[in-house]
Design an enzyme around this catalytic site. Structure first.
Site, mmCIF file in Angstrom:
data_model
loop_
_atom_site.group_PDB
_atom_site.id
_atom_site.type_symbol
_atom_site.label_atom_id
_atom_site.label_comp_id
_atom_site.label_asym_id
_atom_site.label_seq_id
_atom_site.Cartn_x
_atom_site.Cartn_y
_atom_site.Cartn_z
ATOM 1 N N ARG A 75 0.850 -1.206 0.000
ATOM 2 C CA ARG A 75 0.000 0.000 0.000
ATOM 3 C C ARG A 75 0.876 1.243 0.000
ATOM 4 O O ARG A 75 0.606 2.223 -0.694
ATOM 5 C CB ARG A 75 -0.947 0.007 1.209
ATOM 6 C CG ARG A 75 -1.631 1.353 1.423
ATOM 7 C CD ARG A 75 -2.876 1.317 2.314
ATOM 8 N NE ARG A 75 -2.779 0.374 3.404
ATOM 9 C CZ ARG A 75 -2.043 0.567 4.506
ATOM 10 N NH1 ARG A 75 -1.367 1.667 4.691
ATOM 11 N NH2 ARG A 75 -2.013 -0.360 5.448
ATOM 12 N N TYR A 85 -17.229 17.234 -13.384
ATOM 13 C CA TYR A 85 -17.664 15.837 -13.481
ATOM 14 C C TYR A 85 -18.646 15.518 -12.341
ATOM 15 O O TYR A 85 -18.440 15.925 -11.190
ATOM 16 C CB TYR A 85 -16.415 14.954 -13.384
ATOM 17 C CG TYR A 85 -16.690 13.488 -13.384
ATOM 18 C CD1 TYR A 85 -17.119 12.851 -14.541
ATOM 19 C CD2 TYR A 85 -16.531 12.732 -12.236
ATOM 20 C CE1 TYR A 85 -17.378 11.500 -14.557
ATOM 21 C CE2 TYR A 85 -16.787 11.366 -12.240
ATOM 22 C CZ TYR A 85 -17.215 10.762 -13.399
ATOM 23 O OH TYR A 85 -17.473 9.423 -13.399
ATOM 24 N N LYS A 127 -9.540 7.210 -18.597
ATOM 25 C CA LYS A 127 -9.933 7.784 -19.884
ATOM 26 C C LYS A 127 -8.733 7.781 -20.842
ATOM 27 O O LYS A 127 -8.206 6.726 -21.115
ATOM 28 C CB LYS A 127 -10.531 9.176 -19.648
ATOM 29 C CG LYS A 127 -11.485 9.254 -18.442
ATOM 30 C CD LYS A 127 -12.774 8.479 -18.625
ATOM 31 C CE LYS A 127 -13.574 8.322 -17.329
ATOM 32 N NZ LYS A 127 -13.898 9.544 -16.601
HETATM 33 C C1 LIG Z 1 -14.298 9.950 -15.254
HETATM 34 C C2 LIG Z 1 -13.901 11.257 -14.719
HETATM 35 C C3 LIG Z 1 -13.554 11.423 -13.368
HETATM 36 C C4 LIG Z 1 -13.672 10.297 -12.351
HETATM 37 O O1 LIG Z 1 -12.783 9.288 -12.624
HETATM 38 P P1 LIG Z 1 -13.050 7.726 -12.283
HETATM 39 O O2 LIG Z 1 -11.813 7.084 -12.799
HETATM 40 O O3 LIG Z 1 -14.302 7.333 -13.008
HETATM 41 O O4 LIG Z 1 -13.211 7.635 -10.799
HETATM 42 C C5 LIG Z 1 -13.136 12.667 -12.944
HETATM 43 N N1 LIG Z 1 -13.072 13.712 -13.803
HETATM 44 C C6 LIG Z 1 -13.409 13.587 -15.096
HETATM 45 C C7 LIG Z 1 -13.329 14.788 -15.997
HETATM 46 C C8 LIG Z 1 -13.835 12.372 -15.603
HETATM 47 O O5 LIG Z 1 -14.187 12.263 -16.895
#
Ligand SMILES: *Cc1c(COP(=O)(O)O)cnc(C)c1O
Length: 389
Positions: free
Chosen positions: A53, A105, A202
């Site tokens: 961790r 978001y 993403k």
């Molecule tokens: C998806 C997203 C998040 C959150 O991320 P996760 O990996 O789904 O927890 C935060 N900010 C933006 C702009 C996103 O598109």
């Protein structure tokens, strides 16, 4: 590549940063070290790592790569973008205040309103396309100005350098969620931001097979606190996920070039289509902040939002007629995705707020993948024909 202080171009960093072939085997890819604990030569005198961790070799390579890509001194990897945001928010104390962009978001909005607020951390939401509103929103208790640029789903921009100048004067840290642009197109720290946040789920991973997050900063005090909190809160990614994100990063610059080229072409074609009312894309000269996009980003990104010249039923028919674009939430993968913000990603936002943010029932969001642009256009064009039948 030998890691040295020479400034390599982004394309080179994306392939090499964070790792050089190891001394014992010369493996050109980092080993995935699955061990949860590390033997110590003497009690209380571990080698570099003691417990999984607190730290892990595969994670350390990813964190070094992330720091290099964003131009920061340290990177921190997390098990999701929300975990990165949660850890960053835990540097605050009850009574502290955050100024947030008004269309962050949904999961970040939920963290501010449903998780941090009961702990005494209040957030004000401001439209940062107009910076005259920023200074009045900042109070002596404000610790962060937190925003995304481009935003989701209407792809508004905020001027990172201008926000950072105002915040530097007032001693407030600037947090930029750089998920939509990725460091291939925009490096907020170089414009004066304090911290960059990513959902590596993403574009950074880019293959829709990992959920992950990251923070990068050069702020020494913040680094120390984040290092403590990453271990104390424990929202760390698995070594395998770190490896996959690192592999994704190697193609980040070529993927982003492909996303930008296709999205630019599709945005133009959509804007000229009789069944489209409006296209939101920072690369179009019709975008209200096109000039800022040219200044702040090296490419306008792979996300497009389209207002169809129809109603909710028309949007449904459009989305269901798509064959190459998958109907799904998320974004930034090699495959093209389409979604309906009002029914999907932004359904939890009250209708009245959605309207104020410009999220109508006719708005659809596209994450343009790296398939051939001719196939993508044919798919969109035939779905647009289906839209009003
Ligand atoms: C998806 C997203 C998040 C959150 O991320 P996760 O990996 O789904 O927890 C935060 N900010 C933006 C702009 C996103 O598109």
């Amino acid at each position: 590549m030998k890691q040295d202080s020479r400034a390599y171009a982004f394309e080179t960093l994306a392939v090499h940063a964070g790792y050089e072939p190891d001394a014992s085997h010369g493996a050109v890819m980092p080993p995935v070290v699955m061990a949860s604990t590390f033997a110590q030569p003497e009690p209380g005198k571990p080698l570099r790592f003691d417990y999984g961790r607190s730290g892990n070799p595969t994670r350390a390579h990813l964190e070094a790569a992330l720091a290099a890509l964003e131009g920061g001194t340290r990177g921190f990897a997390f098990s999701s973008g929300c975990a990165a945001a949660t850890t960053l928010l835990h540097t605050l104390e009850p009574g502290d205040h955050v100024v947030s962009g008004d269309d962050v978001y949904g999961g970040t909005f939920r963290l501010f309103e449903k998780v941090m607020k009961p702990f005494g951390i209040a957030t004000s939401f401001v439209d940062l396309t107009d910076l005259s509103r920023l200074e009045t929103a900042i109070t002596p208790k404000t610790r962060f100005v937190w925003f995304e640029t481009p935003t989701n789903p209407t792809l508004k921009l905020a001027d990172i350098a201008a926000v950072s100048r105002i915040c530097a004067k007032l001693g407030v840290r600037v947090v930029v969620d750089n998920t939509f642009a990725s460091p291939a197109l925009q490096r907020p720290l170089l414009h004066g931001a304090t911290v960059v946040l990513h959902s590596t789920t993403k574009y950074i991973n880019g293959h829709s097979d990992v959920v992950g997050g990251a923070l990068v900063t050069s702020d020494t005090d913040l680094c120390e606190r984040l290092s403590f909190l990453q271990n104390a809160l424990g929202a760390v990614p698995s070594p395998m996920d770190c490896y996959l994100v690192m592999r994704g990063i190697k193609t980040l610059s070529v993927r982003m070039k492909a996303h930008v080229a296709s999205a630019s072409e599709l945005a133009q074609r959509l804007a000229a289509h009789p069944r489209v009312a409006r296209v939101h894309y920072p690369g179009l000269s019709s975008h209200p902040q096109h000039e800022l996009a040219l200044r702040q980003m090296s490419g306008p990104g792979g996300m497009i939002s389209v207002e169809l010249a129809s109603d909710l039923e028309g949007s449904r028919r459009f989305l269901q007629a798509l064959r190459v674009f998958a109907l799904a939430e998320s974004l930034g993968g090699v495959e093209s995705l389409a979604e309906h913000p009002a029914l999907m990603t932004h359904a939890s936002i009250p209708a009245i707020n959605r309207k104020a943010l410009g999220i109508s029932d006719a708005l659809v969001r596209l994450s343009v993948g790296i398939e051939h642009v001719a196939d993508l256009w044919q798919d969109l064009d035939s779905a647009l024909q289906a839209c009003s039948s």
